[in-house]
Design a protein around this motif. Structure first.
Motif, PDB file in Angstrom:
ATOM      1  N   LEU A 157     -85.684 -50.379 -18.879  1.00 27.22           N
ATOM      2  CA  LEU A 157     -84.694 -51.620 -19.139  1.00 27.22           C
ATOM      3  C   LEU A 157     -85.477 -52.816 -18.731  1.00 27.22           C
ATOM      4  CD1 LEU A 157     -81.538 -50.061 -17.413  1.00 27.22           C
ATOM      5  CD2 LEU A 157     -81.723 -50.852 -19.627  1.00 27.22           C
ATOM      6  N   ASP A 158     -86.286 -52.770 -17.758  1.00 24.85           N
ATOM      7  CA  ASP A 158     -87.085 -54.024 -17.372  1.00 24.85           C
ATOM      8  C   ASP A 158     -88.034 -54.383 -18.613  1.00 24.85           C
ATOM      9  OD1 ASP A 158     -85.862 -54.296 -14.958  1.00 24.85           O
ATOM     10  OD2 ASP A 158     -87.584 -53.183 -13.812  1.00 24.85           O
ATOM     11  N   HIS A 204     -85.375 -59.198 -21.556  1.00 25.57           N
ATOM     12  CA  HIS A 204     -85.465 -60.473 -22.122  1.00 25.57           C
ATOM     13  C   HIS A 204     -85.072 -60.458 -23.762  1.00 25.57           C
ATOM     14  CE1 HIS A 204     -85.779 -62.676 -18.457  1.00 25.57           C
ATOM     15  NE2 HIS A 204     -86.983 -61.997 -18.279  1.00 25.57           N
ATOM     16  N   SER A 205     -84.677 -59.411 -24.270  1.00 24.03           N
ATOM     17  CA  SER A 205     -84.525 -58.945 -25.624  1.00 24.03           C
ATOM     18  C   SER A 205     -83.171 -58.742 -26.052  1.00 24.03           C
ATOM     19  CB  SER A 205     -85.279 -58.094 -26.329  1.00 24.03           C
ATOM     20  OG  SER A 205     -85.535 -56.865 -25.428  1.00 24.03           O
ATOM     21  N   THR A 206     -82.609 -59.532 -27.052  1.00 20.92           N
ATOM     22  CA  THR A 206     -80.986 -59.303 -27.204  1.00 20.92           C
ATOM     23  C   THR A 206     -80.850 -58.057 -27.913  1.00 20.92           C
ATOM     24  OG1 THR A 206     -81.440 -61.535 -28.094  1.00 20.92           O
ATOM     25  CG2 THR A 206     -79.432 -60.671 -28.731  1.00 20.92           C
ATOM     26  N   PRO A 207     -79.664 -57.344 -27.506  1.00 23.95           N
ATOM     27  CA  PRO A 207     -78.738 -57.781 -26.515  1.00 23.95           C
ATOM     28  C   PRO A 207     -78.875 -57.184 -24.960  1.00 23.95           C
ATOM     29  CG  PRO A 207     -77.895 -56.081 -27.533  1.00 23.95           C
ATOM     30  CD  PRO A 207     -79.197 -56.143 -28.033  1.00 23.95           C
ATOM     31  N   ILE A 208     -79.975 -57.020 -24.729  1.00 24.88           N
ATOM     32  CA  ILE A 208     -80.244 -56.469 -23.454  1.00 24.88           C
ATOM     33  C   ILE A 208     -80.703 -57.586 -22.639  1.00 24.88           C
ATOM     34  CG2 ILE A 208     -81.538 -54.698 -21.999  1.00 24.88           C
ATOM     35  CD1 ILE A 208     -81.953 -53.186 -24.574  1.00 24.88           C
ATOM     36  N   GLU A 209     -79.991 -58.658 -22.311  1.00 25.34           N
ATOM     37  CA  GLU A 209     -80.127 -59.777 -21.392  1.00 25.34           C
ATOM     38  C   GLU A 209     -79.673 -59.366 -20.070  1.00 25.34           C
ATOM     39  OE1 GLU A 209     -82.273 -63.321 -20.760  1.00 25.34           O
ATOM     40  OE2 GLU A 209     -81.899 -62.575 -22.680  1.00 25.34           O
ATOM     41  N   MET A 251     -73.368 -55.476 -22.216  1.00 26.64           N
ATOM     42  CA  MET A 251     -74.495 -54.609 -21.858  1.00 26.64           C
ATOM     43  C   MET A 251     -74.277 -53.264 -22.100  1.00 26.64           C
ATOM     44  SD  MET A 251     -77.837 -54.894 -19.269  1.00 26.64           S
ATOM     45  CE  MET A 251     -78.607 -53.278 -18.758  1.00 26.64           C
ATOM     46  N   ALA A 252     -73.251 -53.107 -20.987  1.00 27.55           N
ATOM     47  CA  ALA A 252     -72.573 -51.875 -20.908  1.00 27.55           C
ATOM     48  C   ALA A 252     -72.133 -50.979 -22.140  1.00 27.55           C
ATOM     49  CB  ALA A 252     -71.795 -51.715 -19.746  1.00 27.55           C
ATOM     50  N   ASP A 253     -71.456 -51.839 -22.810  1.00 27.12           N
ATOM     51  CA  ASP A 253     -71.082 -51.277 -24.146  1.00 27.12           C
ATOM     52  C   ASP A 253     -72.165 -51.063 -25.083  1.00 27.12           C
ATOM     53  OD1 ASP A 253     -68.432 -51.719 -23.169  1.00 27.12           O
ATOM     54  OD2 ASP A 253     -68.171 -53.556 -24.377  1.00 27.12           O
ATOM     55  N   TYR A 254     -73.353 -51.740 -24.990  1.00 26.10           N
ATOM     56  CA  TYR A 254     -74.386 -51.780 -25.797  1.00 26.10           C
ATOM     57  C   TYR A 254     -75.011 -50.284 -25.392  1.00 26.10           C
ATOM     58  CZ  TYR A 254     -79.151 -52.390 -27.841  1.00 26.10           C
ATOM     59  OH  TYR A 254     -80.033 -52.262 -28.431  1.00 26.10           O
ATOM     60  N   LEU A 255     -75.226 -50.264 -23.989  1.00 26.21           N
ATOM     61  CA  LEU A 255     -76.071 -48.958 -23.806  1.00 26.21           C
ATOM     62  C   LEU A 255     -75.363 -47.668 -24.069  1.00 26.21           C
ATOM     63  CD1 LEU A 255     -77.310 -50.403 -20.197  1.00 26.21           C
ATOM     64  CD2 LEU A 255     -78.625 -50.402 -22.537  1.00 26.21           C
ATOM     65  N   ARG A 292     -93.878 -45.000 -31.546  1.00 22.36           N
ATOM     66  CA  ARG A 292     -95.138 -45.189 -30.424  1.00 22.36           C
ATOM     67  C   ARG A 292     -95.224 -46.558 -30.345  1.00 22.36           C
ATOM     68  NH1 ARG A 292     -99.927 -40.956 -30.972  1.00 22.36           N
ATOM     69  NH2 ARG A 292     -98.518 -39.045 -30.660  1.00 22.36           N
ATOM     70  N   GLY A 293     -94.870 -47.186 -29.236  1.00 17.50           N
ATOM     71  CA  GLY A 293     -95.103 -48.440 -28.798  1.00 17.50           C
ATOM     72  C   GLY A 293     -93.992 -49.277 -28.930  1.00 17.50           C
ATOM     73  N   ASP A 294     -92.807 -48.842 -29.488  1.00 21.57           N
ATOM     74  CA  ASP A 294     -91.584 -49.494 -29.651  1.00 21.57           C
ATOM     75  C   ASP A 294     -90.713 -49.337 -28.306  1.00 21.57           C
ATOM     76  OD1 ASP A 294     -88.647 -50.180 -30.171  1.00 21.57           O
ATOM     77  OD2 ASP A 294     -89.110 -49.492 -32.189  1.00 21.57           O
ATOM     78  N   ALA A 295     -90.535 -50.401 -27.536  1.00 15.71           N
ATOM     79  CA  ALA A 295     -89.743 -50.356 -26.091  1.00 15.71           C
ATOM     80  C   ALA A 295     -88.480 -49.916 -26.524  1.00 15.71           C
ATOM     81  CB  ALA A 295     -90.055 -51.615 -25.552  1.00 15.71           C
TER      82      ALA A 295
END
Length: 153
Positions: free
Chosen positions: A111-112, A116-121, A145-149, A70-73
């Protein structure tokens, strides 16, 4: 029965059954020997972050999209990606994510929360019924980002 036990049973029910109404939830709980009021059930659903959403067939049902942390975005995002993502594409500096019907806003919010957290910039998102567009600074960042997701789906 203690609250934790009742909530564990409720989580199990939602994960194992297609449940469409609170009345159905109460029936399943009754099968487990758990009696509860509608107010208590609503409070448990809220605390467990179980929500009613449309599935890929357009039918509303209860679903738990968060993980046990819980609480972990990031964990919420990963859970959402695995649950609702149909495809991920890149178009220049945009990442286009197709979701199950009615999940676009939910995934965009996840996502929002991490924009601002790496690698989701990402700069921001725009969501529709079953599509999310994430705006990146450039094509390279969009591909990263697409590769990461995609690795999380």
């Amino acid at each position: 029965m203690k609250k934790k036990e009742r909530q564990a049973i409720l989580t199990k029910i939602v994960r194992e059954h297609l449940v469409h109404t609170q009345e159905e939830l109460q029936e399943y709980l009754h099968e487990y020997g758990v009696g509860t009021t509608q107010a208590t059930l609503s409070r448990d659903l809220r605390e467990l972050k179980i929500t009613k959403m449309r599935d890929e067939y357009g039918k509303s049902r209860y679903i738990k999209l968060t993980t046990e942390t819980r609480g972990d975005a990031k964990q919420r995002l990963y859970s959402a990606l695995k649950t609702v993502t149909k495809s991920i594409e890149v178009l220049e500096f945009l990442v286009i994510i197709h979701t199950s019907p009615s999940y676009g806003n939910f995934l965009a919010a996840a996502l929002d929360e991490l924009r601002h957290s790496t690698p989701i910039e990402i700069l921001g998102t725009l969501a529709g019924h079953d599509t999310v567009v994430a705006f990146c600074r450039d094509a390279a960042q969009a591909q990263e980002m697409a590769d990461y997701l995609s690795s999380r789906v």
